[in-house]
Scaffold this motif. Sequence first.
Motif, short mmCIF file in Angstrom:
data_model
loop_
_atom_site.label_atom_id
_atom_site.label_comp_id
_atom_site.label_asym_id
_atom_site.label_seq_id
_atom_site.Cartn_x
_atom_site.Cartn_y
_atom_site.Cartn_z
N ASP A 40 0.82 -1.21 0.00
CA ASP A 40 0.00 0.00 0.00
C ASP A 40 0.86 1.26 0.00
OD1 ASP A 40 -2.35 1.56 0.18
OD2 ASP A 40 -2.08 1.72 2.36
N GLY A 41 0.57 2.16 -0.94
CA GLY A 41 1.25 3.44 -1.01
C GLY A 41 2.55 3.44 -1.79
N LEU A 42 2.97 2.28 -2.30
CA LEU A 42 4.20 2.21 -3.08
C LEU A 42 3.93 2.57 -4.54
CD1 LEU A 42 5.82 -1.10 -1.73
CD2 LEU A 42 6.14 1.25 -0.92
N GLU A 43 4.98 2.95 -5.24
CA GLU A 43 4.85 3.25 -6.67
C GLU A 43 5.02 1.96 -7.47
OE1 GLU A 43 7.43 5.45 -10.19
OE2 GLU A 43 7.47 6.30 -8.16
N PHE A 55 3.11 -10.39 -13.11
CA PHE A 55 3.96 -9.91 -12.04
C PHE A 55 3.95 -8.38 -12.05
CE2 PHE A 55 5.39 -13.98 -13.55
CZ PHE A 55 5.65 -14.71 -12.40
N LEU A 56 3.56 -7.78 -10.93
CA LEU A 56 3.54 -6.32 -10.77
C LEU A 56 4.64 -5.94 -9.80
CD1 LEU A 56 -0.33 -5.77 -10.36
CD2 LEU A 56 1.03 -5.65 -12.47
N GLU A 57 5.56 -5.07 -10.25
CA GLU A 57 6.68 -4.66 -9.40
C GLU A 57 6.39 -3.30 -8.78
OE1 GLU A 57 11.54 -4.33 -9.62
OE2 GLU A 57 10.35 -3.59 -11.32
N PHE A 58 6.76 -3.17 -7.51
CA PHE A 58 6.63 -1.91 -6.77
C PHE A 58 8.01 -1.48 -6.30
CE2 PHE A 58 2.61 -4.01 -6.70
CZ PHE A 58 1.66 -3.00 -6.76
N ASP A 59 8.14 -0.17 -5.97
CA ASP A 59 9.43 0.29 -5.48
C ASP A 59 9.78 -0.48 -4.20
OD1 ASP A 59 7.71 1.54 -3.69
OD2 ASP A 59 8.13 3.55 -4.40
N HIS A 60 11.04 -0.42 -3.86
CA HIS A 60 11.62 -1.27 -2.81
C HIS A 60 11.74 -2.71 -3.30
CE1 HIS A 60 11.15 2.22 -0.35
NE2 HIS A 60 9.86 2.09 -0.19
N ARG A 61 11.55 -2.91 -4.64
CA ARG A 61 11.77 -4.21 -5.28
C ARG A 61 10.97 -5.33 -4.63
NH1 ARG A 61 15.33 -4.87 -8.91
NH2 ARG A 61 15.97 -6.97 -8.32
#
Length: 336
Positions: A40-43, A55-61
């Motif tokens: 939640d709240g990540l890009e 596969f959906l990638e968010f920041d912080h890998r």
Amino acid sequence: MPEGHSVHRIARQFQRNFVGSRVSLSSPQGRFALGASQLDGLEMTDARAVGKQMFLEFDHRVWLRVHLGLYGAWDFSGEIQMDATIASANGRMGQTNQRGTIVDPNVEPSLTPILDSAGENSLHSIGAPRRTRVRMSEQEKETSAPETFPPDPIGQVRVRLLTDTVCADLRGPTACEVLDPQQVDAVIAKLGPDPLLDSSHDAEDRFTAVVRKKATPIGLILMDQNVVSGIGNVYRAELLFRAKLNPYAPGKSLADDTVRALWRDWAHLLKIGVETGQMMTMDDLDGEDYVLAMANRADRHWVYKREGLPCRICGTHITLEEMGARKLYWCPRCQS
């Protein structure tokens, strides 16, 4: 079960609508509350499909892996932007508003979209059959386009992804989990090649070598996601008919050129499926025949769901059998 073309289309919708934005995640159903809180709240930084998995990638890998399985589906609402590369000859491209109206200025107004009668090429709902999903909780009817944004969650929504302009609700997946990069690599390493991601000779060689070593019937091999990614029941039946192959022929009995032709035909049909949103396997149609095929599945397949009907080539009745716990459609004469 959604096949490879559908999952690639979903990934492209996420690329266009979510990548580069901070995303609010929640689990209205509650079953994915912990995972949603981690993201939640990540890009969102990437969205990719490999066969039937996304596969959906968010920041912080960190990654969200989704496998829709038999009953999973994504439902989108808001200012949906379709990927610019998905533009079929009937003008299905661009942005839709909450009512589903095409408003992209790059599309000629005279090009009326040819919508599939079952909603297969919908921008708003991609996944399991309409009759098994998106129900009002106690009413047996489909939901209409939402009047407000974001809409209230309807049914058992496993996870909701929300930006200022677009909402995506996931229902009924086989898998929905948060993974780190090493875990993502491990999952992908077990999957067979996907021609939309890798159309190289190496990928073709890998597929061909595996098939030609197996005593397993080719009708089962094509459904094995460890051998080739993305093929499901519809494409299995249609690919085998187009190749005039007996579904029960062992993989090792097939000539090298035959197996390579299967790979190339899968790459060809997958590309058509991504562009049109439909499993269009009668790909030589023109004029009215093409319009009918785009509007109705019964007019765009050679053998799938045509049991008891005459083969379009030889007139022999199409046979329905069971193979690998799935329905198999084939022509005993053309594919003898």
